[in-house]
Design a protein around this motif. Sequence first.
Motif, PDB file in Angstrom:
ATOM      1  N   VAL A 156       0.840  -1.169   0.202  1.00 21.53           N
ATOM      2  CA  VAL A 156       0.114  -0.001   0.044  1.00 21.53           C
ATOM      3  C   VAL A 156       1.103   1.267   0.120  1.00 21.53           C
ATOM      4  CG1 VAL A 156      -1.771   1.104   1.449  1.00 21.53           C
ATOM      5  CG2 VAL A 156      -1.641  -1.146   1.342  1.00 21.53           C
ATOM      6  N   PRO A 157       0.846   2.052  -1.112  1.00 20.91           N
ATOM      7  CA  PRO A 157       1.518   3.542  -1.155  1.00 20.91           C
ATOM      8  C   PRO A 157       1.662   4.126   0.241  1.00 20.91           C
ATOM      9  CG  PRO A 157       0.597   3.034  -3.304  1.00 20.91           C
ATOM     10  CD  PRO A 157      -0.140   1.894  -2.335  1.00 20.91           C
ATOM     11  N   ALA A 158       0.600   4.554   0.656  1.00 20.86           N
ATOM     12  CA  ALA A 158       0.415   5.296   1.729  1.00 20.86           C
ATOM     13  C   ALA A 158      -0.885   5.027   2.554  1.00 20.86           C
ATOM     14  CB  ALA A 158       0.465   6.672   1.454  1.00 20.86           C
ATOM     15  N   ALA A 159      -0.873   5.265   4.099  1.00 18.29           N
ATOM     16  CA  ALA A 159      -2.200   4.893   4.537  1.00 18.29           C
ATOM     17  C   ALA A 159      -2.117   5.881   5.852  1.00 18.29           C
ATOM     18  CB  ALA A 159      -2.169   3.427   5.161  1.00 18.29           C
ATOM     19  N   THR A 160      -3.262   5.909   6.369  1.00 26.99           N
ATOM     20  CA  THR A 160      -3.967   6.307   7.687  1.00 26.99           C
ATOM     21  C   THR A 160      -4.863   5.776   8.338  1.00 26.99           C
ATOM     22  OG1 THR A 160      -3.734   8.679   9.001  1.00 26.99           O
ATOM     23  CG2 THR A 160      -5.142   8.458   6.646  1.00 26.99           C
ATOM     24  N   ASP A 161      -5.696   6.290   9.326  1.00 28.00           N
ATOM     25  CA  ASP A 161      -6.849   5.978   9.861  1.00 28.00           C
ATOM     26  C   ASP A 161      -7.891   6.958   9.701  1.00 28.00           C
ATOM     27  OD1 ASP A 161      -8.647   4.859  11.474  1.00 28.00           O
ATOM     28  OD2 ASP A 161      -7.622   5.052  13.183  1.00 28.00           O
ATOM     29  N   LEU A 162      -8.639   6.697   8.523  1.00 25.24           N
ATOM     30  CA  LEU A 162      -9.567   7.814   8.322  1.00 25.24           C
ATOM     31  C   LEU A 162     -10.657   7.708   8.965  1.00 25.24           C
ATOM     32  CD1 LEU A 162      -9.203   7.532   4.374  1.00 25.24           C
ATOM     33  CD2 LEU A 162      -8.763   9.602   5.692  1.00 25.24           C
ATOM     34  N   ALA A 163     -10.763   6.730   9.998  1.00 19.50           N
ATOM     35  CA  ALA A 163     -12.048   6.960  11.057  1.00 19.50           C
ATOM     36  C   ALA A 163     -11.730   7.625  12.056  1.00 19.50           C
ATOM     37  CB  ALA A 163     -12.129   5.239  11.611  1.00 19.50           C
ATOM     38  N   ASP A 164     -10.487   8.210  11.918  1.00 21.87           N
ATOM     39  CA  ASP A 164      -9.946   9.367  13.073  1.00 21.87           C
ATOM     40  C   ASP A 164     -10.090  10.785  12.388  1.00 21.87           C
ATOM     41  OD1 ASP A 164      -8.827  10.920  14.842  1.00 21.87           O
ATOM     42  OD2 ASP A 164      -7.177   9.737  15.353  1.00 21.87           O
ATOM     43  N   GLU A 346     -18.925  18.519  18.946  1.00 23.55           N
ATOM     44  CA  GLU A 346     -19.870  18.309  17.951  1.00 23.55           C
ATOM     45  C   GLU A 346     -19.070  18.187  16.417  1.00 23.55           C
ATOM     46  OE1 GLU A 346     -20.892  20.603  20.585  1.00 23.55           O
ATOM     47  OE2 GLU A 346     -21.532  18.611  21.219  1.00 23.55           O
ATOM     48  N   VAL A 347     -18.114  19.033  16.411  1.00 19.10           N
ATOM     49  CA  VAL A 347     -17.454  18.953  15.051  1.00 19.10           C
ATOM     50  C   VAL A 347     -16.748  17.957  14.904  1.00 19.10           C
ATOM     51  CG1 VAL A 347     -15.436  20.058  13.850  1.00 19.10           C
ATOM     52  CG2 VAL A 347     -17.082  21.721  15.022  1.00 19.10           C
ATOM     53  N   TRP A 348     -15.928  17.375  15.935  1.00 25.49           N
ATOM     54  CA  TRP A 348     -15.310  15.993  15.555  1.00 25.49           C
ATOM     55  C   TRP A 348     -16.317  15.020  15.555  1.00 25.49           C
ATOM     56  CZ3 TRP A 348     -10.747  16.711  14.371  1.00 25.49           C
ATOM     57  CH2 TRP A 348      -9.751  17.398  14.775  1.00 25.49           C
ATOM     58  N   ASP A 349     -17.269  14.832  15.985  1.00 22.61           N
ATOM     59  CA  ASP A 349     -18.404  13.792  15.935  1.00 22.61           C
ATOM     60  C   ASP A 349     -18.928  13.934  14.401  1.00 22.61           C
ATOM     61  OD1 ASP A 349     -17.927  12.808  18.423  1.00 22.61           O
ATOM     62  OD2 ASP A 349     -19.856  13.680  19.179  1.00 22.61           O
ATOM     63  N   ALA A 350     -19.225  15.330  14.073  1.00 21.79           N
ATOM     64  CA  ALA A 350     -19.858  15.275  12.818  1.00 21.79           C
ATOM     65  C   ALA A 350     -18.999  14.916  11.557  1.00 21.79           C
ATOM     66  CB  ALA A 350     -20.126  16.901  12.518  1.00 21.79           C
ATOM     67  N   ILE A 351     -17.506  15.209  11.835  1.00 21.93           N
ATOM     68  CA  ILE A 351     -16.492  14.761  10.614  1.00 21.93           C
ATOM     69  C   ILE A 351     -16.319  13.437  10.705  1.00 21.93           C
ATOM     70  CG2 ILE A 351     -14.158  14.973   9.954  1.00 21.93           C
ATOM     71  CD1 ILE A 351     -14.025  17.642  10.946  1.00 21.93           C
ATOM     72  N   SER A 352     -16.516  12.683  12.046  1.00 25.22           N
ATOM     73  CA  SER A 352     -16.484  11.265  11.976  1.00 25.22           C
ATOM     74  C   SER A 352     -17.514  10.502  11.461  1.00 25.22           C
ATOM     75  CB  SER A 352     -16.431  10.739  13.365  1.00 25.22           C
ATOM     76  OG  SER A 352     -15.123  11.006  14.194  1.00 25.22           O
ATOM     77  N   ALA A 353     -18.880  11.234  11.637  1.00 29.17           N
ATOM     78  CA  ALA A 353     -20.208  10.703  10.914  1.00 29.17           C
ATOM     79  C   ALA A 353     -19.849  10.680   9.420  1.00 29.17           C
ATOM     80  CB  ALA A 353     -21.392  11.564  11.534  1.00 29.17           C
ATOM     81  N   GLY A 354     -19.432  11.656   8.738  1.00 27.19           N
ATOM     82  CA  GLY A 354     -19.039  11.925   7.324  1.00 27.19           C
ATOM     83  C   GLY A 354     -18.189  10.838   7.046  1.00 27.19           C
ATOM     84  N   LEU A 355     -17.223  10.646   7.627  1.00 25.61           N
ATOM     85  CA  LEU A 355     -16.074   9.657   7.328  1.00 25.61           C
ATOM     86  C   LEU A 355     -16.512   8.376   7.276  1.00 25.61           C
ATOM     87  CD1 LEU A 355     -12.990  11.130   8.939  1.00 25.61           C
ATOM     88  CD2 LEU A 355     -13.375  11.411   6.521  1.00 25.61           C
ATOM     89  N   LYS A 356     -17.282   8.149   8.340  1.00 27.82           N
ATOM     90  CA  LYS A 356     -17.697   6.368   8.306  1.00 27.82           C
ATOM     91  C   LYS A 356     -18.591   6.147   6.807  1.00 27.82           C
ATOM     92  CE  LYS A 356     -19.029   6.092  13.074  1.00 27.82           C
ATOM     93  NZ  LYS A 356     -19.995   6.101  14.202  1.00 27.82           N
ATOM     94  N   HIS A 357     -19.100   7.210   6.092  1.00 27.89           N
ATOM     95  CA  HIS A 357     -19.727   6.793   4.712  1.00 27.89           C
ATOM     96  C   HIS A 357     -18.912   7.332   3.574  1.00 27.89           C
ATOM     97  CE1 HIS A 357     -23.428   5.888   6.939  1.00 27.89           C
ATOM     98  NE2 HIS A 357     -23.065   7.066   7.805  1.00 27.89           N
ATOM     99  N   LEU A 358     -17.611   7.464   3.757  1.00 29.05           N
ATOM    100  CA  LEU A 358     -16.605   7.779   2.949  1.00 29.05           C
ATOM    101  C   LEU A 358     -16.842   7.230   1.406  1.00 29.05           C
ATOM    102  CD1 LEU A 358     -14.512  10.223   2.516  1.00 29.05           C
ATOM    103  CD2 LEU A 358     -12.904   8.385   3.003  1.00 29.05           C
ATOM    104  N   SER A 359     -17.046   5.931   1.513  1.00 28.56           N
ATOM    105  CA  SER A 359     -16.839   4.989   0.324  1.00 28.56           C
ATOM    106  C   SER A 359     -18.447   4.687  -0.150  1.00 28.56           C
ATOM    107  CB  SER A 359     -16.370   3.671   0.461  1.00 28.56           C
ATOM    108  OG  SER A 359     -17.078   3.073   1.717  1.00 28.56           O
ATOM    109  N   GLN A 360     -19.407   5.046   0.353  1.00 29.19           N
ATOM    110  CA  GLN A 360     -20.618   4.958  -0.003  1.00 29.19           C
ATOM    111  C   GLN A 360     -21.373   6.345  -0.511  1.00 29.19           C
ATOM    112  OE1 GLN A 360     -20.024   3.908   3.448  1.00 29.19           O
ATOM    113  NE2 GLN A 360     -19.464   1.807   2.861  1.00 29.19           N
ATOM    114  N   GLU A 361     -21.068   7.258  -0.031  1.00 26.11           N
ATOM    115  CA  GLU A 361     -21.564   8.532  -0.255  1.00 26.11           C
ATOM    116  C   GLU A 361     -20.927   9.453  -1.368  1.00 26.11           C
ATOM    117  OE1 GLU A 361     -24.804   8.985   0.382  1.00 26.11           O
ATOM    118  OE2 GLU A 361     -25.465   7.791   1.837  1.00 26.11           O
ATOM    119  N   ASP A 362     -21.558  10.217  -2.083  1.00 25.28           N
ATOM    120  CA  ASP A 362     -20.892  11.314  -2.580  1.00 25.28           C
ATOM    121  C   ASP A 362     -20.511  12.542  -1.817  1.00 25.28           C
ATOM    122  OD1 ASP A 362     -21.480  14.417  -4.132  1.00 25.28           O
ATOM    123  OD2 ASP A 362     -20.482  12.792  -5.466  1.00 25.28           O
TER     124      ASP A 362
END
Length: 383
Positions: A156-164, A346-362
């Motif tokens: 894998v060329p590069a990686a991180t934890d996108l759930a964070d 609230e901001v951290w929780d909101a970004i987390s909520a969005g990242l959970k659907h990163l591969s499914q949603e536009d």
Amino acid sequence: MDKQTVQQQQLNIWHEFDGKGDTSIEVLEQLCREYSSKFGVPVIPKVMNISKLTAGLQQIKTAGAGPQMALVPADMAGYGEGAVYSEIPEKFWSMSGFSDKDIRYSMRSNDKQYGIPILKGNHLVLYCNSEIYPEAPASWEAIEQQAEELMAKGIVPAATDLADPYCFIPFLTAFGGWPLKEGKPDLSTPEMEAALRFVQRQTAQGVLGSFHGSTELLDRFIAGEIGAIICGEWIYNYLDLHMRDRLLVGALPTIIGNPAVSMASSIGLVFPQNSLESEQSDELLSFAAYLLSESSQREWAERVQRIPVHTGVLEDIRVTASPVRATLISCLESARNMPIEPIMREVWDAISAGLKHLSQEDAARLLVLMEEHVSSRSKQQTL
């Protein structure tokens, strides 16, 4: 001394434990033992994962149970109301000899000093396997250029934890975004959408992988299955122990010519349940001063390679540090202080909520999800 007296004098401290890579706990436990032996006041650390620690602190006001101290990232100073923090008395700064107001204010929320910084850093860097990248890639384009060849080898060329969401911030800043504007959430922006689209494209192409930060990300990187990872300064000691000459540290790679800026913060003591108004106030402040002493700060710096707030100790480390560690420390200079306003929960929780659907949603839909999450949480706070 009877059992009841010992119980009254005992000091309890909560601390995050982020898996096997979190070697900082070794020093905290050692310093607690040393202080207990030297001053005759038992200091008992209790470690837990960040989710449990966060929930425990936020519920103190309603639950009525918690420690006298917690060693936490600076943004948790923003939990002052829910955790019923004591303000740090002005006398502490003179008794401890701590004079750096810039670092001190990293734990100041709503104009109230709720924390005492012990360490600084917490910034993200690019860790590289030197057998895969002889030099740390300076740009994302450089990673993309080698991606096909590496993926053909199963790397894998590069990686991180996108759930964070903390790990997403450098992508956001590279497109000119920031999660707050004038103290309010600023998520539904063209910059956020561009960052989300970029990350979606990179993950879909296999250039960027996402793995659990304290387990699979580290294990696969150490095993040579990932070329580079975006991860925190706090993990350096663990990687250094396991990789030695294979470990490189570089600044976060630019994206489309723009700097990817990490957040940075301090780690420090907070005092829940108004503990500094209790009869144990002097002991609590004495322990805090002990953690800021030159000898204690050297333990953090030399034993687990963290970045101390003690100016003299830090300067000594800069002089003696290996080139790799020196780069790690210098990357802090380009980082931006993490906001600690209460709304950031609230901001951290909101970004987390969005990242959970990163591969499914536009990306546009993800912005809507984030805004809905912030709005929903804000309404709950006002009920």
